[in-house]
Design a protein around this motif. Sequence first.
Motif, mmCIF file in Angstrom:
data_model
loop_
_atom_site.group_PDB
_atom_site.id
_atom_site.type_symbol
_atom_site.label_atom_id
_atom_site.label_comp_id
_atom_site.label_asym_id
_atom_site.label_seq_id
_atom_site.Cartn_x
_atom_site.Cartn_y
_atom_site.Cartn_z
ATOM 1 N N LEU A 47 -37.308 -89.768 26.181
ATOM 2 C CA LEU A 47 -37.742 -90.957 26.849
ATOM 3 C C LEU A 47 -37.021 -90.759 28.366
ATOM 4 O O LEU A 47 -35.921 -90.504 28.511
ATOM 5 N N ARG A 48 -37.921 -90.894 29.322
ATOM 6 C CA ARG A 48 -37.432 -90.870 30.649
ATOM 7 C C ARG A 48 -36.692 -91.892 31.414
ATOM 8 O O ARG A 48 -37.108 -92.424 32.434
ATOM 9 N N TYR A 49 -35.832 -92.427 30.695
ATOM 10 C CA TYR A 49 -34.904 -93.595 31.216
ATOM 11 C C TYR A 49 -33.697 -93.458 30.845
ATOM 12 O O TYR A 49 -33.163 -92.702 30.251
ATOM 13 N N ASP A 50 -32.744 -94.146 31.581
ATOM 14 C CA ASP A 50 -31.401 -94.134 31.533
ATOM 15 C C ASP A 50 -31.052 -94.669 29.889
ATOM 16 O O ASP A 50 -31.609 -95.148 29.488
ATOM 17 N N LYS A 53 -31.442 -98.347 28.928
ATOM 18 C CA LYS A 53 -32.802 -98.709 28.763
ATOM 19 C C LYS A 53 -33.225 -98.149 27.352
ATOM 20 O O LYS A 53 -33.925 -98.762 26.836
ATOM 21 N N VAL A 54 -32.977 -97.010 27.232
ATOM 22 C CA VAL A 54 -33.431 -96.467 25.916
ATOM 23 C C VAL A 54 -32.879 -97.147 24.912
ATOM 24 O O VAL A 54 -33.565 -97.218 23.625
#
Length: 95
Positions: A47-50, A53-54
Amino acid sequence: MTLFLNAAPNTPEGTYTETYIRGRNCAERLNGIFKARFRCIMGERKLRYDPDKVGHIINASAILHNICVEGRLDNNFEIEIQNDEADMGNQGVSS
């Protein structure tokens, strides 16, 4: 965690390896269920989130999954996408 390859059955090493394999099997099945139900998780294997957030995304997915299980909602569903422009074009045509 390291497995003991070729561990004899009924030894501490064999029991550890068997327990580890069963636990990992459950985790892999759950990952497959989540990826099937929530396509946002499937992506590019990340996932391209911090990380915070994941964590929220995974927690929300688990909660929604549990709601679906309790409500006996089937995991095999297709979302029907209606094309409004195509529907609009067919209204003027009579048979």
